[in-house]
Design a protein around this motif. Structure first.
Motif, PDB file in Angstrom:
ATOM      1  N   TYR A 163       0.172  -6.242  -5.688  1.00  0.00           N
ATOM      2  CA  TYR A 163      -1.244  -6.469  -5.415  1.00  0.00           C
ATOM      3  C   TYR A 163      -2.144  -5.560  -6.262  1.00  0.00           C
ATOM      4  CZ  TYR A 163      -0.627 -10.056  -1.945  1.00  0.00           C
ATOM      5  OH  TYR A 163      -0.330 -11.246  -1.328  1.00  0.00           O
ATOM      6  N   ARG A 164      -1.689  -4.350  -6.545  1.00  0.00           N
ATOM      7  CA  ARG A 164      -2.454  -3.462  -7.432  1.00  0.00           C
ATOM      8  C   ARG A 164      -2.557  -4.089  -8.820  1.00  0.00           C
ATOM      9  NH1 ARG A 164       0.872   0.738  -7.733  1.00  0.00           N
ATOM     10  NH2 ARG A 164       0.477   1.171  -5.552  1.00  0.00           N
ATOM     11  N   TRP A 165      -1.432  -4.632  -9.305  1.00  0.00           N
ATOM     12  CA  TRP A 165      -1.409  -5.284 -10.617  1.00  0.00           C
ATOM     13  C   TRP A 165      -2.276  -6.551 -10.600  1.00  0.00           C
ATOM     14  CZ3 TRP A 165       0.717 -10.117 -11.916  1.00  0.00           C
ATOM     15  CH2 TRP A 165       0.768 -10.391 -13.289  1.00  0.00           C
ATOM     16  N   MET A 166      -2.143  -7.352  -9.530  1.00  0.00           N
ATOM     17  CA  MET A 166      -2.951  -8.579  -9.454  1.00  0.00           C
ATOM     18  C   MET A 166      -4.440  -8.255  -9.436  1.00  0.00           C
ATOM     19  SD  MET A 166      -0.861 -11.418  -7.154  1.00  0.00           S
ATOM     20  CE  MET A 166      -1.157 -10.640  -5.604  1.00  0.00           C
ATOM     21  N   GLU A 185      -5.502  -7.324 -12.912  1.00  0.00           N
ATOM     22  CA  GLU A 185      -5.504  -8.500 -13.783  1.00  0.00           C
ATOM     23  C   GLU A 185      -6.589  -9.513 -13.394  1.00  0.00           C
ATOM     24  OE1 GLU A 185      -3.362  -9.264 -16.546  1.00  0.00           O
ATOM     25  OE2 GLU A 185      -3.022  -7.104 -16.351  1.00  0.00           O
ATOM     26  N   GLY A 186      -7.287  -9.250 -12.288  1.00  0.00           N
ATOM     27  CA  GLY A 186      -8.338 -10.165 -11.843  1.00  0.00           C
ATOM     28  C   GLY A 186      -7.805 -11.403 -11.136  1.00  0.00           C
ATOM     29  N   ILE A 187      -6.563 -11.354 -10.702  1.00  0.00           N
ATOM     30  CA  ILE A 187      -5.951 -12.497 -10.001  1.00  0.00           C
ATOM     31  C   ILE A 187      -6.428 -12.540  -8.549  1.00  0.00           C
ATOM     32  CG2 ILE A 187      -3.753 -13.513  -9.262  1.00  0.00           C
ATOM     33  CD1 ILE A 187      -2.507 -12.182 -11.795  1.00  0.00           C
ATOM     34  N   VAL A 188      -6.576 -11.347  -7.940  1.00  0.00           N
ATOM     35  CA  VAL A 188      -7.095 -11.241  -6.576  1.00  0.00           C
ATOM     36  C   VAL A 188      -8.236 -10.237  -6.591  1.00  0.00           C
ATOM     37  CG1 VAL A 188      -4.900 -11.819  -5.453  1.00  0.00           C
ATOM     38  CG2 VAL A 188      -5.459  -9.428  -5.901  1.00  0.00           C
ATOM     39  N   GLY A 226      -9.633  -7.025  -5.042  1.00  0.00           N
ATOM     40  CA  GLY A 226      -9.255  -5.861  -4.245  1.00  0.00           C
ATOM     41  C   GLY A 226      -7.756  -5.767  -4.016  1.00  0.00           C
ATOM     42  N   ASP A 227      -7.354  -4.563  -3.719  1.00  0.00           N
ATOM     43  CA  ASP A 227      -5.939  -4.259  -3.485  1.00  0.00           C
ATOM     44  C   ASP A 227      -5.724  -4.122  -1.986  1.00  0.00           C
ATOM     45  OD1 ASP A 227      -3.404  -3.222  -3.354  1.00  0.00           O
ATOM     46  OD2 ASP A 227      -3.873  -1.354  -4.387  1.00  0.00           O
ATOM     47  N   VAL A 228      -5.407  -5.220  -1.324  1.00  0.00           N
ATOM     48  CA  VAL A 228      -5.295  -5.219   0.136  1.00  0.00           C
ATOM     49  C   VAL A 228      -4.096  -4.410   0.634  1.00  0.00           C
ATOM     50  CG1 VAL A 228      -6.468  -7.421   0.404  1.00  0.00           C
ATOM     51  CG2 VAL A 228      -3.986  -7.390   0.192  1.00  0.00           C
ATOM     52  N   ALA A 229      -3.045  -4.340  -0.135  1.00  0.00           N
ATOM     53  CA  ALA A 229      -1.812  -3.709   0.338  1.00  0.00           C
ATOM     54  C   ALA A 229      -1.886  -2.193   0.377  1.00  0.00           C
ATOM     55  CB  ALA A 229      -0.637  -4.153  -0.529  1.00  0.00           C
ATOM     56  N   SER A 230      -2.799  -1.604  -0.385  1.00  0.00           N
ATOM     57  CA  SER A 230      -2.862  -0.138  -0.433  1.00  0.00           C
ATOM     58  C   SER A 230      -3.321   0.475   0.886  1.00  0.00           C
ATOM     59  CB  SER A 230      -3.776   0.319  -1.562  1.00  0.00           C
ATOM     60  OG  SER A 230      -5.099  -0.085  -1.308  1.00  0.00           O
ATOM     61  N   ALA A 231      -3.927  -0.312   1.748  1.00  0.00           N
ATOM     62  CA  ALA A 231      -4.425   0.193   3.029  1.00  0.00           C
ATOM     63  C   ALA A 231      -3.325   0.324   4.083  1.00  0.00           C
ATOM     64  CB  ALA A 231      -5.527  -0.722   3.551  1.00  0.00           C
ATOM     65  N   ILE A 232      -2.141  -0.164   3.780  1.00  0.00           N
ATOM     66  CA  ILE A 232      -1.059  -0.155   4.769  1.00  0.00           C
ATOM     67  C   ILE A 232      -0.224   1.104   4.599  1.00  0.00           C
ATOM     68  CG2 ILE A 232       0.969  -1.368   5.636  1.00  0.00           C
ATOM     69  CD1 ILE A 232      -0.298  -3.931   4.468  1.00  0.00           C
ATOM     70  N   ALA A 233      -0.064   1.836   5.692  1.00  0.00           N
ATOM     71  CA  ALA A 233       0.714   3.079   5.662  1.00  0.00           C
ATOM     72  C   ALA A 233       2.206   2.764   5.632  1.00  0.00           C
ATOM     73  CB  ALA A 233       0.390   3.924   6.885  1.00  0.00           C
ATOM     74  N   SER A 234       2.932   3.571   4.909  1.00  0.00           N
ATOM     75  CA  SER A 234       4.392   3.429   4.856  1.00  0.00           C
ATOM     76  C   SER A 234       4.996   3.920   6.162  1.00  0.00           C
ATOM     77  CB  SER A 234       4.967   4.255   3.713  1.00  0.00           C
ATOM     78  OG  SER A 234       4.571   3.737   2.481  1.00  0.00           O
ATOM     79  N   PRO A 235       6.149   3.353   6.526  1.00  0.00           N
ATOM     80  CA  PRO A 235       6.808   3.852   7.737  1.00  0.00           C
ATOM     81  C   PRO A 235       7.286   5.294   7.523  1.00  0.00           C
ATOM     82  CG  PRO A 235       8.163   2.193   6.625  1.00  0.00           C
ATOM     83  CD  PRO A 235       6.866   2.256   5.901  1.00  0.00           C
ATOM     84  N   LYS A 236       7.289   6.051   8.586  1.00  0.00           N
ATOM     85  CA  LYS A 236       7.770   7.431   8.514  1.00  0.00           C
ATOM     86  C   LYS A 236       9.284   7.401   8.299  1.00  0.00           C
ATOM     87  CE  LYS A 236       3.922   9.562   9.542  1.00  0.00           C
ATOM     88  NZ  LYS A 236       3.139   9.989   8.433  1.00  0.00           N
ATOM     89  N   LEU A 237       9.727   8.167   7.315  1.00  0.00           N
ATOM     90  CA  LEU A 237      11.143   8.192   6.985  1.00  0.00           C
ATOM     91  C   LEU A 237      11.709   9.583   7.228  1.00  0.00           C
ATOM     92  CD1 LEU A 237      11.032   6.272   3.584  1.00  0.00           C
ATOM     93  CD2 LEU A 237      11.608   5.361   5.822  1.00  0.00           C
TER      94      LEU A 237
END
Length: 180
Positions: A80-83, A86-89, A91-102
């Motif tokens: 999504y960052r790449w899209m 590139e102007g395909i989408v 905004g970068d919607v996926a960057s707002a999602i936190a990774s699971p705690k590992l």
């Protein structure tokens, strides 16, 4: 979406110089995401945070390990960052999602006895055994990764300086001492 995933995979392989294993892993994760979008009749180009969370929740219901969930999210974020770039989408919607705690587990360590037994495993009376013994000793003495060892060639050895040139993750070069 599949064509866009293919274009992204080509981009990360060619421009970002990611390792073939990373490119393959990203490809399979993103193909799975694209298939899920298709199966759920979701426009992946209009996906929002809830859509991606739904996908991750489905993976979680399938009992995918947290580390694997994080890897899927990382691939989706990169896509999504790449899209967006590139102007395909928009905004970068996926960057707002936190990774699971590992959990941060320390790697296991072999005992001295286990190392000695491992180093004695190859049959050094054969050429293949000599090669295997040299490879094991090199791994043990240098801390080289398997992929670095597999990529070695004779030109990687500076005999007079007794050093070895290794190419690691991200095409980073490092020089390690070569012991007797």
């Amino acid at each position: 979406m599949y064509d866009t995933v293919d274009s992204f995979i080509a981009y990360i392989a060619r421009v970002e110089g990611l390792s073939p294993n990373t490119v393959t892993a990203y490809g399979s994760r993103l193909e799975r995401f694209a298939a899920w979008c298709e199966r759920e009749d979701i426009d992946a180009f209009a996906a929002d945070v809830r859509t991606i969370r739904r996908y991750l929740a489905e993976l979680s219901r399938e009992q995918v390990a947290p580390r694997t969930l994080a890897a899927h999210l990382s691939a989706i974020r990169s896509l999504y960052r790449w899209m967006a770039a590139e102007g395909i989408v928009e905004g970068d919607v996926a960057s707002a999602i936190a990774s699971p705690k590992l959990p941060r587990d320390l790697p296991g360590v072999l005992t001295t006895h286990q190392v000695e037994a491992l180093l004695k495993t190859p049959d050094t009376s054969t050429p293949a055994g000599l090669r295997d013994a040299a490879m094991l000793e090199l791994l043990y003495a240098s801390g080289a990764r398997i992929s670095e060892l597999a990529a070695l060639n004779v030109e990687s050895i500076a005999w007079s300086e007794r050093t070895l040139r290794l190419w690691g993750k991200g095409s980073k070069e490092r020089i390690v001492p070569l012991y007797r």
